[in-house]
Every structure is written in structure tokens, then in C-alpha cells.
Design a protein around this motif. Structure first.
Motif, PDB file in Angstrom:
ATOM      1  N   VAL A  67       0.845  -1.190   0.000  1.00  0.00           N
ATOM      2  CA  VAL A  67       0.000   0.000   0.000  1.00  0.00           C
ATOM      3  C   VAL A  67       0.884   1.245   0.000  1.00  0.00           C
ATOM      4  CG1 VAL A  67      -1.891  -1.188   1.165  1.00  0.00           C
ATOM      5  CG2 VAL A  67      -0.194   0.054   2.512  1.00  0.00           C
ATOM      6  N   ASP A  68       0.317   2.367  -0.416  1.00  0.00           N
ATOM      7  CA  ASP A  68       1.094   3.602  -0.568  1.00  0.00           C
ATOM      8  C   ASP A  68       1.785   4.031   0.722  1.00  0.00           C
ATOM      9  OD1 ASP A  68       0.324   3.684  -3.201  1.00  0.00           O
ATOM     10  OD2 ASP A  68      -1.263   5.179  -2.912  1.00  0.00           O
ATOM     11  N   ALA A  69       1.093   3.852   1.858  1.00  0.00           N
ATOM     12  CA  ALA A  69       1.674   4.286   3.134  1.00  0.00           C
ATOM     13  C   ALA A  69       2.942   3.505   3.460  1.00  0.00           C
ATOM     14  CB  ALA A  69       0.658   4.124   4.254  1.00  0.00           C
ATOM     15  N   VAL A  70       2.961   2.214   3.127  1.00  0.00           N
ATOM     16  CA  VAL A  70       4.153   1.392   3.379  1.00  0.00           C
ATOM     17  C   VAL A  70       5.277   1.788   2.428  1.00  0.00           C
ATOM     18  CG1 VAL A  70       5.086  -0.959   3.299  1.00  0.00           C
ATOM     19  CG2 VAL A  70       2.842  -0.536   4.328  1.00  0.00           C
ATOM     20  N   VAL A  71       4.940   2.009   1.168  1.00  0.00           N
ATOM     21  CA  VAL A  71       5.952   2.446   0.202  1.00  0.00           C
ATOM     22  C   VAL A  71       6.581   3.766   0.647  1.00  0.00           C
ATOM     23  CG1 VAL A  71       6.352   3.184  -2.189  1.00  0.00           C
ATOM     24  CG2 VAL A  71       4.863   1.227  -1.717  1.00  0.00           C
ATOM     25  N   LYS A  72       5.756   4.663   1.159  1.00  0.00           N
ATOM     26  CA  LYS A  72       6.256   5.950   1.660  1.00  0.00           C
ATOM     27  C   LYS A  72       7.248   5.732   2.800  1.00  0.00           C
ATOM     28  CE  LYS A  72       4.608  10.363   3.618  1.00  0.00           C
ATOM     29  NZ  LYS A  72       5.249  10.243   4.944  1.00  0.00           N
ATOM     30  N   ASP A  73       6.884   4.872   3.759  1.00  0.00           N
ATOM     31  CA  ASP A  73       7.772   4.568   4.881  1.00  0.00           C
ATOM     32  C   ASP A  73       9.094   3.989   4.390  1.00  0.00           C
ATOM     33  OD1 ASP A  73       6.009   5.440   6.801  1.00  0.00           O
ATOM     34  OD2 ASP A  73       5.291   3.439   7.354  1.00  0.00           O
ATOM     35  N   LEU A  74       9.018   3.082   3.434  1.00  0.00           N
ATOM     36  CA  LEU A  74      10.227   2.429   2.943  1.00  0.00           C
ATOM     37  C   LEU A  74      11.117   3.407   2.172  1.00  0.00           C
ATOM     38  CD1 LEU A  74       8.775  -1.022   1.806  1.00  0.00           C
ATOM     39  CD2 LEU A  74       9.827  -0.421   3.987  1.00  0.00           C
ATOM     40  N   ASN A  75      10.497   4.267   1.402  1.00  0.00           N
ATOM     41  CA  ASN A  75      11.293   5.251   0.662  1.00  0.00           C
ATOM     42  C   ASN A  75      11.950   6.265   1.608  1.00  0.00           C
ATOM     43  OD1 ASN A  75      11.131   4.344  -2.008  1.00  0.00           O
ATOM     44  ND2 ASN A  75       9.102   5.250  -2.293  1.00  0.00           N
ATOM     45  N   GLU A  76      11.299   6.560   2.720  1.00  0.00           N
ATOM     46  CA  GLU A  76      11.926   7.422   3.723  1.00  0.00           C
ATOM     47  C   GLU A  76      13.147   6.742   4.341  1.00  0.00           C
ATOM     48  OE1 GLU A  76       8.781   8.405   6.407  1.00  0.00           O
ATOM     49  OE2 GLU A  76       7.898   9.917   5.067  1.00  0.00           O
ATOM     50  N   LEU A  77      13.056   5.427   4.533  1.00  0.00           N
ATOM     51  CA  LEU A  77      14.218   4.687   5.013  1.00  0.00           C
ATOM     52  C   LEU A  77      15.343   4.715   3.977  1.00  0.00           C
ATOM     53  CD1 LEU A  77      12.603   1.495   6.621  1.00  0.00           C
ATOM     54  CD2 LEU A  77      13.578   3.463   7.802  1.00  0.00           C
ATOM     55  N   ALA A  78      14.963   4.607   2.702  1.00  0.00           N
ATOM     56  CA  ALA A  78      15.964   4.650   1.635  1.00  0.00           C
ATOM     57  C   ALA A  78      16.719   5.968   1.654  1.00  0.00           C
ATOM     58  CB  ALA A  78      15.296   4.437   0.275  1.00  0.00           C
ATOM     59  N   VAL A  79      15.997   7.068   1.807  1.00  0.00           N
ATOM     60  CA  VAL A  79      16.642   8.389   1.870  1.00  0.00           C
ATOM     61  C   VAL A  79      17.556   8.474   3.082  1.00  0.00           C
ATOM     62  CG1 VAL A  79      16.231  10.851   2.197  1.00  0.00           C
ATOM     63  CG2 VAL A  79      14.801   9.553   0.605  1.00  0.00           C
ATOM     64  N   ARG A  80      17.062   8.019   4.201  1.00  0.00           N
ATOM     65  CA  ARG A  80      17.850   8.100   5.440  1.00  0.00           C
ATOM     66  C   ARG A  80      19.162   7.337   5.340  1.00  0.00           C
ATOM     67  NH1 ARG A  80      16.168   6.195  11.600  1.00  0.00           N
ATOM     68  NH2 ARG A  80      18.320   6.235  12.407  1.00  0.00           N
ATOM     69  N   PHE A  81      19.122   6.132   4.763  1.00  0.00           N
ATOM     70  CA  PHE A  81      20.308   5.283   4.749  1.00  0.00           C
ATOM     71  C   PHE A  81      21.059   5.308   3.415  1.00  0.00           C
ATOM     72  CE2 PHE A  81      17.653   2.980   8.003  1.00  0.00           C
ATOM     73  CZ  PHE A  81      18.438   3.341   9.089  1.00  0.00           C
ATOM     74  N   GLY A  82      20.642   6.206   2.516  1.00  0.00           N
ATOM     75  CA  GLY A  82      21.343   6.329   1.244  1.00  0.00           C
ATOM     76  C   GLY A  82      21.182   5.134   0.331  1.00  0.00           C
ATOM     77  N   LEU A  83      19.984   4.540   0.330  1.00  0.00           N
ATOM     78  CA  LEU A  83      19.720   3.366  -0.489  1.00  0.00           C
ATOM     79  C   LEU A  83      18.875   3.751  -1.704  1.00  0.00           C
ATOM     80  CD1 LEU A  83      18.656   0.970   2.420  1.00  0.00           C
ATOM     81  CD2 LEU A  83      20.942   1.281   1.461  1.00  0.00           C
ATOM     82  N   GLU A  84      18.844   2.867  -2.670  1.00  0.00           N
ATOM     83  CA  GLU A  84      17.987   3.075  -3.842  1.00  0.00           C
ATOM     84  C   GLU A  84      16.541   2.885  -3.423  1.00  0.00           C
ATOM     85  OE1 GLU A  84      17.043   1.168  -8.264  1.00  0.00           O
ATOM     86  OE2 GLU A  84      18.865   0.590  -7.157  1.00  0.00           O
ATOM     87  N   GLY A  85      15.686   3.844  -3.722  1.00  0.00           N
ATOM     88  CA  GLY A  85      14.292   3.770  -3.325  1.00  0.00           C
ATOM     89  C   GLY A  85      13.494   2.783  -4.152  1.00  0.00           C
ATOM     90  N   LEU A  86      12.250   2.612  -3.770  1.00  0.00           N
ATOM     91  CA  LEU A  86      11.354   1.678  -4.471  1.00  0.00           C
ATOM     92  C   LEU A  86      10.557   2.386  -5.539  1.00  0.00           C
ATOM     93  CD1 LEU A  86      10.067  -0.266  -1.330  1.00  0.00           C
ATOM     94  CD2 LEU A  86      11.919  -0.891  -2.872  1.00  0.00           C
TER      95      LEU A  86
END
Length: 357
Positions: free
Chosen positions: A338-357
Motif C-alpha cells: 500500500v502507498d503508506a508502506v511504500v512511503k515509509d520504505l522510501n523514507e528509510l531509503a533516503v535516510r540510509f542512502g539506499l535506492e528507493g522503491l
């Protein structure tokens, strides 16, 4: 959004590595979470990933735990998880149970000082892979009121029983002992939907369909919802999980179990350490030849599948069957988030310098 399992697996491993987990622990933790999403139990998969990171931020999760046995007999043990990820601690404990079962016929391990361990079915399946019957249960944050109460005293406290079969898939009974798992409320909250009557009561003890009711003093109800419909049975099952997982191990029990959410502090003066689990494994050949048991399990499955139907369009469902069907589809087509989970995961990607979803 639908994302392939390999991409999500790599991303999840990278997040766990980013908080300091070893490569082996990161791979195992990711495997437990992805197994949940693959099996269609979306509430316990990647929807939880950001929650683990927030608990790590609060120093309530130790990413480099010294997991060890603190008490032991030939067939039993107590494990201290050193505040590690339950996704790592519980498989460690189940492996001990399996090794004891290999030597003595059965093995039983109680765990203290752990955290949320994902889906109970993951750990039960570890035993099934060895031709054993698996047991897995855990207590959880207090969200459920006992029968005749409006005070949150117990968690959703899931339990799993896993049985190997022959030509058919294993029978996996994996369920919360509350009327609904908290993760289903979280899904309803994210989706802006109401929940069925009988899942939650408000702070006065009246039924409500508002998935946000817990935030205003409400509580989840035990399996059965009310006394007339057997909530005392759900309460009894939940109490059994709490006692085996925590009172037996020295973990926190009842209202003292630490919350999964980072914005809530644990209860003051807890009687034990962390969250507790209980894992067990029994060798089938300790009772009869494995081939004979599996043949009868196949017959059991086939007979129940052929039971007369109330609605011809709705077949009888064997425990574990919907999850198996979801896994076959999602491995091939990807995992919906769901969009809310994707948002959470992409925020983690930004925080840790990872490629987003």
C-alpha cells in the motif's frame, strides 16, 4: 504498487545492515519479513520494517545481540535474546528445539528479552522441514482486554501449530488469539476503512468499528468477541501463550509487555525482560513411521477438502492453504504494497542512502 520479491529482499537486507546487523542476521531478518508478505500476511511483513528501525533508534532493539542459552536440560532451554530482533532470536531458539528433538524426540525453548518475531508460521515451518511438528507462539504489546474487562492486559498473542504432510502442503494453523490481529487494524487505518463489529470495544466496553479506537482508550477483544460467543476461550488461549512465552522464560507478561511502537515507552517497573516466545519441535517418528503419518495427513486433508459445502462455490479451506496460494502468486507476480508502506520504505531509503522503491 507491486514490487518483485528479489528487489524487496535486497532492500530489506540493506536496511538491516544499515542499523548494524551482521550479514547473516540481516539476511535472516529479511527472510522472515518477506515470508510474511509472500504468504499474504501483509500486516507482519515490510509494513513493520520502519517500526523496527524506530525501536532501534530508541535503543530498544540491539542490532548486535549476544543470544545465548541461560538455562537448559536435555529437552528444554531458556534463551536470552539480549534485546535482539525477534526475527533473529526466534529462529535461533527454534533451531535449538529442533536439535534437541533430533536427539531426544522433542525440544522446547522459552525465550526472554526479545522483540516482535514476525509471523509464527515461519518458525513452525522450520520444524516441518525436518519432518517434525512445530509449535511457535509469542506474547505481544497489551492491546486486548480479558473477558468482562475494558483494560488492555494481553497482546494479540499468536500461536502456530505446523504439521508435515506427504504429497500435500503442510497444515499450518497460525492465528492470533484476539478477534483480529492488530496488523489488520493498521491496514484498515492506512486504507481509511472501518473494521467489522466484534473486533474492538471503546473505553466504555461498547462495540465500535473505528480502527483508531485503541488510541482513545479502546481495546481489542479476545477471539470470540464476547462471553456469549466464547470470548472466554480466546482469553484462555491468549493466557496460555502469555504464560508459556513469558512467565516461563522470565520475559514481561500481561500489561508489562513493551509496545512495538517507538513513541510509547515501556511500562514502569516491568517484572521481566523484553518480549517472550515459546518454540517447540516434536519428531513424528517418535510416535509412528513418518511415511505412515504423512499418508494419513494426506488422507485427512483430502477428506476435509471433500466435505459437503454450504455454498458449492466456496470449498472448505485447509489451514495454511490461502497463504500457500498467495505465496505461489506473489513469487511470480511480485508483492503488493500500500502507498503508506511504500512511503515509509522510501523514507528509510533516503535516510540510509539506499535506492528507493
Amino acid at each position: 504498487m507491486i514490487i518483485s520479491e528479489p528487489k524487496l529482499r535486497t532492500f530489506t537486507q540493506q536496511v538491516f545492515l544499515s542499523i548494524g546487523c551482521s550479514k547473516a542476521h540481516a539476511e535472516l531478518a529479511a527472510d522472515v519479513l518477506l515470508k510474511s508478505d509472500l504468504r499474504g500476511i501483509d500486516s507482519h511483513g515490510l509494513a513493520r520494517l520502519a517500526g523496527y528501525v524506530r525501536l532501534w533508534d530508541k535503543k530498544r532493539i540491539n542490532s548486535t545481540p549476544d543470544i545465548k542459552i541461560v538455562h537448559e536440560t536435555p529437552t528444554t532451554a531458556t534463551v536470552d535474546g539480549d534485546a535482539g530482533l525477534g526475527l533473529v532470536v526466534a529462529p535461533f531458539a527454534m533451531q535449538i528445539a529442533i536439535e534437541k528433538a533430533e536427539k531426544y524426540g522433542s525440544g522446547w525453548v522459552s525465550v526472554r528479552n526479545s522483540n516482535h518475531f514476525g509471523i509464527a508460521g515461519y518458525h513452525g515451518l522450520m520444524a516441518v522441514e525436518k519432518d517434525m511438528i512445530g509449535f511457535a507462539m509469542t506474547n505481544a504489546s497489551p492491546l486486548v482486554a480479558p473477558t468482562f474487562s475494558n483494560e488492555k492486559m494481553l497482546g494479540t498473542n499468536p500461536m502456530c501449530y505446523a504439521f508435515p504432510a506427504g504429497k500435500h502442503a503442510p497444515v499450518i494453523v497460525d492465528m492470533a488469539t484476539s478477534a483480529a490481529a492488530n496488523g489488520k487494524l493498521e491496514i484498515a487505518q492506512r486504507s481509511g476503512k472501518q473494521v467489522p463489529e466484534g473486533w474492538i470495544q471503546d473505553k466504555q466496553g461498547a462495540y465500535t468499528t473505528d480502527p483508531h479506537a485503541l488510541k482513545s482508550g479502546g481495546s481489542l477483544l479476545p477471539l470470540g468477541s464476547d462471553r456469549d460467543h466464547g470470548s472466554h476461550k480466546g482469553f484462555g488461549l491468549s493466557a496460555t501463550v502469555d504464560i508459556l512465552s513469558a512467565v516461563l522464560s522470565g520475559a514481561n507478561y500481561g500489561p508489562w509487555v513493551p509496545p512495538f511502537v517507538a513513541f510509547m515507552d515501556p511500562a514502569p517497573n516491568p517484572p521481566g525482560l523484553g518480549i517472550g516466545h515459546f518454540l517447540g519441535a516434536m519428531r513424528v517418528d517418535g510416535f509412528r513411521p513418518v511415511a505412515d503419518f504423512k499418508a494419513d495427513m494426506d488422507n485427512w486433508i483430502e477428506r476435509f477438502k471433500s466435505a459437503s459445502r454450504v455454498d458449492e462455490a466456496q470449498p472448505v479451506i485447509i489451514p495454511g492453504e490461502p497463504e500457500l496460494e498467495a505465496e505461489a502468486i506473489r513469487i511470480k507476480e511480485g508483492i503488493p504494497l500500500v502507498d503508506a508502506v511504500v512511503k515509509d520504505l522510501n523514507e528509510l531509503a533516503v535516510r540510509f542512502g539506499l535506492e528507493g522503491l
